[in-house]
Motif scaffolding. Structure first.
Motif, PDB file in Angstrom:
ATOM      1  N   THR A   1      31.228  15.809  -0.677  1.00 50.40           N
ATOM      2  CA  THR A   1      32.013  16.841  -0.702  1.00 50.40           C
ATOM      3  C   THR A   1      31.732  18.067   0.354  1.00 50.40           C
ATOM      4  O   THR A   1      32.378  18.118   1.231  1.00 50.40           O
ATOM      5  CB  THR A   1      32.310  17.609  -2.227  1.00 50.40           C
ATOM      6  OG1 THR A   1      31.097  18.204  -2.574  1.00 50.40           O
ATOM      7  CG2 THR A   1      32.791  16.606  -3.190  1.00 50.40           C
TER       8      THR A   1
ATOM      9  N   ARG B   1      39.640  22.614 -11.671  1.00 50.71           N
ATOM     10  CA  ARG B   1      39.826  22.633 -10.108  1.00 50.71           C
ATOM     11  C   ARG B   1      40.205  21.555  -9.661  1.00 50.71           C
ATOM     12  O   ARG B   1      39.741  20.245  -9.749  1.00 50.71           O
ATOM     13  CB  ARG B   1      38.424  22.920  -9.592  1.00 50.71           C
ATOM     14  CG  ARG B   1      38.549  23.356  -8.292  1.00 50.71           C
ATOM     15  CD  ARG B   1      37.144  23.652  -7.587  1.00 50.71           C
ATOM     16  NE  ARG B   1      36.107  22.816  -7.486  1.00 50.71           N
ATOM     17  CZ  ARG B   1      34.851  23.185  -7.105  1.00 50.71           C
ATOM     18  NH1 ARG B   1      34.466  24.230  -6.800  1.00 50.71           N
ATOM     19  NH2 ARG B   1      34.074  22.237  -7.357  1.00 50.71           N
TER      20      ARG B   1
ATOM     21  N   ASP C   1      29.746  33.229 -12.750  1.00 47.90           N
ATOM     22  CA  ASP C   1      30.238  32.106 -12.395  1.00 47.90           C
ATOM     23  C   ASP C   1      29.312  31.086 -12.505  1.00 47.90           C
ATOM     24  O   ASP C   1      28.278  30.944 -11.772  1.00 47.90           O
ATOM     25  CB  ASP C   1      30.625  32.465 -10.968  1.00 47.90           C
ATOM     26  CG  ASP C   1      31.351  31.372 -10.145  1.00 47.90           C
ATOM     27  OD1 ASP C   1      31.731  30.378 -10.790  1.00 47.90           O
ATOM     28  OD2 ASP C   1      31.677  31.657  -9.047  1.00 47.90           O
TER      29      ASP C   1
ATOM     30  N   SER D   1      34.417  19.052  -5.493  1.00 40.40           N
ATOM     31  CA  SER D   1      34.747  18.205  -6.510  1.00 40.40           C
ATOM     32  C   SER D   1      35.851  18.693  -7.514  1.00 40.40           C
ATOM     33  O   SER D   1      36.122  20.214  -7.624  1.00 40.40           O
ATOM     34  CB  SER D   1      33.625  17.887  -7.345  1.00 40.40           C
ATOM     35  OG  SER D   1      33.157  19.020  -8.040  1.00 40.40           O
TER      36      SER D   1
ATOM     37  N   HIS E   1      23.707  18.505 -10.826  1.00 40.36           N
ATOM     38  CA  HIS E   1      23.934  17.391 -10.093  1.00 40.36           C
ATOM     39  C   HIS E   1      22.708  16.412 -10.769  1.00 40.36           C
ATOM     40  O   HIS E   1      21.852  16.793 -11.132  1.00 40.36           O
ATOM     41  CB  HIS E   1      23.573  17.353  -8.984  1.00 40.36           C
ATOM     42  CG  HIS E   1      24.779  18.223  -7.991  1.00 40.36           C
ATOM     43  ND1 HIS E   1      24.935  19.804  -8.347  1.00 40.36           N
ATOM     44  CD2 HIS E   1      25.759  17.945  -7.348  1.00 40.36           C
ATOM     45  CE1 HIS E   1      25.739  20.156  -7.747  1.00 40.36           C
ATOM     46  NE2 HIS E   1      26.600  19.129  -6.967  1.00 40.36           N
TER      47      HIS E   1
ATOM     48  N   PRO F   1      35.604  30.034 -14.875  1.00 37.89           N
ATOM     49  CA  PRO F   1      35.063  31.382 -14.292  1.00 37.89           C
ATOM     50  C   PRO F   1      34.854  31.065 -12.979  1.00 37.89           C
ATOM     51  O   PRO F   1      34.313  29.789 -12.486  1.00 37.89           O
ATOM     52  CB  PRO F   1      33.964  31.439 -15.288  1.00 37.89           C
ATOM     53  CG  PRO F   1      33.694  30.445 -15.867  1.00 37.89           C
ATOM     54  CD  PRO F   1      35.021  29.417 -15.776  1.00 37.89           C
TER      55      PRO F   1
ATOM     56  N   ARG G   1      26.220  35.857  -5.709  1.00 41.02           N
ATOM     57  CA  ARG G   1      27.065  35.178  -6.640  1.00 41.02           C
ATOM     58  C   ARG G   1      27.103  36.042  -7.960  1.00 41.02           C
ATOM     59  O   ARG G   1      26.116  36.191  -8.348  1.00 41.02           O
ATOM     60  CB  ARG G   1      27.012  33.767  -6.666  1.00 41.02           C
ATOM     61  CG  ARG G   1      27.859  33.155  -7.784  1.00 41.02           C
ATOM     62  CD  ARG G   1      27.269  31.570  -7.973  1.00 41.02           C
ATOM     63  NE  ARG G   1      28.141  30.539  -8.645  1.00 41.02           N
ATOM     64  CZ  ARG G   1      28.745  29.799  -8.185  1.00 41.02           C
ATOM     65  NH1 ARG G   1      29.057  29.586  -6.956  1.00 41.02           N
ATOM     66  NH2 ARG G   1      29.318  28.959  -8.975  1.00 41.02           N
TER      67      ARG G   1
ATOM     68  N   SER H   1      28.093  25.355  -3.891  1.00 41.58           N
ATOM     69  CA  SER H   1      28.195  25.207  -2.517  1.00 41.58           C
ATOM     70  C   SER H   1      27.522  26.361  -1.834  1.00 41.58           C
ATOM     71  O   SER H   1      27.103  27.489  -2.266  1.00 41.58           O
ATOM     72  CB  SER H   1      29.665  25.509  -2.072  1.00 41.58           C
ATOM     73  OG  SER H   1      30.254  26.780  -2.667  1.00 41.58           O
TER      74      SER H   1
ATOM     75  N   ARG I   1      27.881  16.706 -12.340  1.00 45.38           N
ATOM     76  CA  ARG I   1      28.353  15.861 -11.467  1.00 45.38           C
ATOM     77  C   ARG I   1      27.471  14.824 -10.798  1.00 45.38           C
ATOM     78  O   ARG I   1      26.021  15.387 -10.612  1.00 45.38           O
ATOM     79  CB  ARG I   1      29.433  15.966 -10.611  1.00 45.38           C
ATOM     80  CG  ARG I   1      28.736  16.544  -9.309  1.00 45.38           C
ATOM     81  CD  ARG I   1      30.030  17.097  -8.250  1.00 45.38           C
ATOM     82  NE  ARG I   1      29.728  17.189  -7.018  1.00 45.38           N
ATOM     83  CZ  ARG I   1      29.757  16.334  -5.906  1.00 45.38           C
ATOM     84  NH1 ARG I   1      30.429  14.978  -6.280  1.00 45.38           N
ATOM     85  NH2 ARG I   1      29.348  16.467  -4.739  1.00 45.38           N
TER      86      ARG I   1
HETATM   87  O1  TXA Z   1      31.943  19.485  -4.789  1.00 45.87           O
HETATM   88  C1  TXA Z   1      31.356  20.313  -5.688  1.00 45.87           C
HETATM   89  O2  TXA Z   1      31.604  20.507  -6.773  1.00 45.87           O
HETATM   90  C2  TXA Z   1      30.188  21.221  -4.868  1.00 45.87           C
HETATM   91  C3  TXA Z   1      29.169  20.272  -4.285  1.00 45.87           C
HETATM   92  C4  TXA Z   1      28.049  21.288  -4.033  1.00 45.87           C
HETATM   93  O3  TXA Z   1      28.567  19.605  -5.610  1.00 45.87           O
HETATM   94  N1  TXA Z   1      29.939  22.364  -5.744  1.00 45.87           N
HETATM   95  C5  TXA Z   1      30.659  23.331  -5.934  1.00 45.87           C
HETATM   96  O4  TXA Z   1      30.156  24.357  -6.771  1.00 45.87           O
HETATM   97  O5  TXA Z   1      31.838  23.679  -5.442  1.00 45.87           O
HETATM   98  P1  TXA Z   1      30.577  26.004  -6.849  1.00 45.87           P
HETATM   99  O6  TXA Z   1      29.430  26.527  -7.326  1.00 45.87           O
HETATM  100  O7  TXA Z   1      31.109  26.486  -5.463  1.00 45.87           O
HETATM  101  O8  TXA Z   1      31.788  25.630  -7.781  1.00 45.87           O
HETATM  102  C6  TXA Z   1      31.429  25.648  -9.342  1.00 45.87           C
HETATM  103  C7  TXA Z   1      32.837  25.679 -10.029  1.00 45.87           C
HETATM  104  C8  TXA Z   1      32.506  27.292 -10.764  1.00 45.87           C
HETATM  105  O9  TXA Z   1      32.792  28.476  -9.702  1.00 45.87           O
HETATM  106  C9  TXA Z   1      33.225  27.228 -11.906  1.00 45.87           C
HETATM  107  O10 TXA Z   1      34.672  27.552 -11.618  1.00 45.87           O
HETATM  108  C10 TXA Z   1      33.191  25.770 -12.228  1.00 45.87           C
HETATM  109  O11 TXA Z   1      32.473  25.290 -11.262  1.00 45.87           O
HETATM  110  N2  TXA Z   1      32.250  25.481 -13.496  1.00 45.87           N
HETATM  111  C11 TXA Z   1      31.058  25.149 -13.585  1.00 45.87           C
HETATM  112  N3  TXA Z   1      30.437  25.241 -14.757  1.00 45.87           N
HETATM  113  C12 TXA Z   1      31.544  25.464 -15.457  1.00 45.87           C
HETATM  114  C13 TXA Z   1      31.777  25.599 -16.925  1.00 45.87           C
HETATM  115  N4  TXA Z   1      30.443  25.423 -17.770  1.00 45.87           N
HETATM  116  N5  TXA Z   1      32.819  25.605 -17.380  1.00 45.87           N
HETATM  117  C14 TXA Z   1      34.012  25.963 -16.692  1.00 45.87           C
HETATM  118  N6  TXA Z   1      33.876  25.784 -15.205  1.00 45.87           N
HETATM  119  C15 TXA Z   1      32.704  25.631 -14.811  1.00 45.87           C
END
Ligand code: TXA
Ligand code: MG
Length: 321
Positions: A27, A186, A54, A172, A59, A214, A50, A135, A113
């Motif tokens: 991704t 998302r 959030d 993702s 992984h 969040p 950050r 990211s 994931r």
């Molecule tokens: O494709 C992707 O998902 C990329 C690659 C690096 O794997 N990662 C990514 O992570 O986009 P990030 O941190 O930019 O976005 C993660 C988002 C958080 O902002 C939140 O909205 C959601 O994932 N998230 C994570 N854990 C969560 C949880 N326990 N409950 C609800 N939402 C969660």
């Protein structure tokens, strides 16, 4: 740093030592740390600037490793993981005690994931740790789809593994699982219909919302110069000589200074794959405005429009009206 075996071994040692390693996924590039080490994870928040509310995605390289992170054993989780992993699908499930609170921002759940990239999978296997990884960009900015995006916009990472351009190009799909159904948090390359096809018996619960996770703000993925959705009215009111255009196929609707056409054949996944790279390029091309072609909200178009709307949120034309 390339993504050869020796570099991955070295990067894995860094992970075990509590350092930060950026790595390619299918991704976007992730900023990884040992998910079981709260001090290492704290460095992610600090470097990205950050907010602590959030949560991070963890992984894994196998379903067995995922099982160590969650107490959930619902059939739906296995059906989706077996169908889409490795791949761009994050499952939010109740967390087990081994997941530090800093990873989940204090929530009782964790996002997990399995990325579809050989370097990412080998790094996890070699480190023998699950990797917490958002990211690899500053909070609120454009996600990196090439290693140099990380080097340039996120200095201070201990090691960056270069795997070339990322294939999918947008983050993702995130799905929250409960015993009685799922909620889409998302949108991504794996669509709502893809999910419904696999788990038709599991109802999509009310309250499905991309703003519910969040950290899902109205504004995100923003270039450092104004960014707007292209409309015929907007094009009438701007100076194309000072504007960059991102679209699917030509001809561009005005003589813009910079033009990036990402999908001559109209294939929306090519548009998704090239979008962040084009935004990165154009934000430092001496322009005053970037505009991007909107797409129908169908299939991966839902995820593309989510990113375009967030990137353009609150931006206005520097050319007045
Ligand atoms: O494709 C992707 O998902 C990329 C690659 C690096 O794997 N990662 C990514 O992570 O986009 P990030 O941190 O930019 O976005 C993660 C988002 C958080 O902002 C939140 O909205 C959601 O994932 N998230 C994570 N854990 C969560 C949880 N326990 N409950 C609800 N939402 C969660
Ligand atoms: Mg992000």
């Amino acid at each position: 740093m390339t993504g050869n075996k020796k570099d991955i071994k070295e990067a894995a040692a860094f992970i075990r030592a509590g350092k930060l390693v950026a790595f390619p996924t299918e991704t976007v590039y992730g900023l990884g740390a040992n998910a079981l080490d709260p001090l290492a994870v704290a460095k992610i928040y600090e470097l990205k600037e950050r907010p602590s509310f959030d949560p991070l995605i963890v992984h894994v390289d196998s379903i067995a490793r995922a099982e160590t992170l969650t107490t959930f054993r619902n059939k739906m989780m296995y059906t989706l993981a077996e169908a889409f992993w490795p791949g761009p699908l994050t499952l939010v499930v109740p967390k087990s005690d081994v997941v530090p609170d800093i990873v989940s921002s204090g929530l009782p759940t964790v996002g997990i994931r399995m990325p579809d990239h050989p370097i990412a999978l080998e790094l996890i296997r070699e480190a023998d740790r699950p990797l917490a990884a958002p990211s690899a960009n500053k909070f609120g900015r454009i996600s990196p789809t090439r290693a140099w995006h990380v080097d340039r916009y996120l200095p201070g990472v201990d090691k960056v593994l270069d795997g070339g351009i990322t294939r999918v190009g947008i983050e993702s799909t995130i799905v929250a699982l409960q015993e009685d159904g799922f909620r889409l948090l998302r949108p991504g390359a794996i669509t709502r219909n893809d999910l419904l096809r696999l788990v038709p018996e599991a109802p999509e619960l009310p309250g499905s919302s991309i703003t519910e996770a969040p950290g899902m703000m109205d504004s995100h993925y923003s270039p450092v110069i104004p960014f707007m959705l292209s409309t015929p009215e907007l094009i009438q009111s701007i100076d194309p000589e000072r504007t960059g255009y991102i679209g699917l196929s030509g001809p561009a609707p005005a003589p813009f200074k910079e033009v990036r056409l990402l999908a001559e054949d109209g294939d929306l996944s090519k548009y998704a794959a090239g979008l962040f790279g084009a935004m990165h390029d154009l934000q430092h091309a001496g322009l005053e405005l970037i505009i991007a072609e909107p797409v129908p909200k169908e299939g991966i178009g839902v995820a593309i429009m989510d990113r375009l709307l967030k990137a353009s949120f609150g931006h206005s034309s520097p050319f007045g009206k």
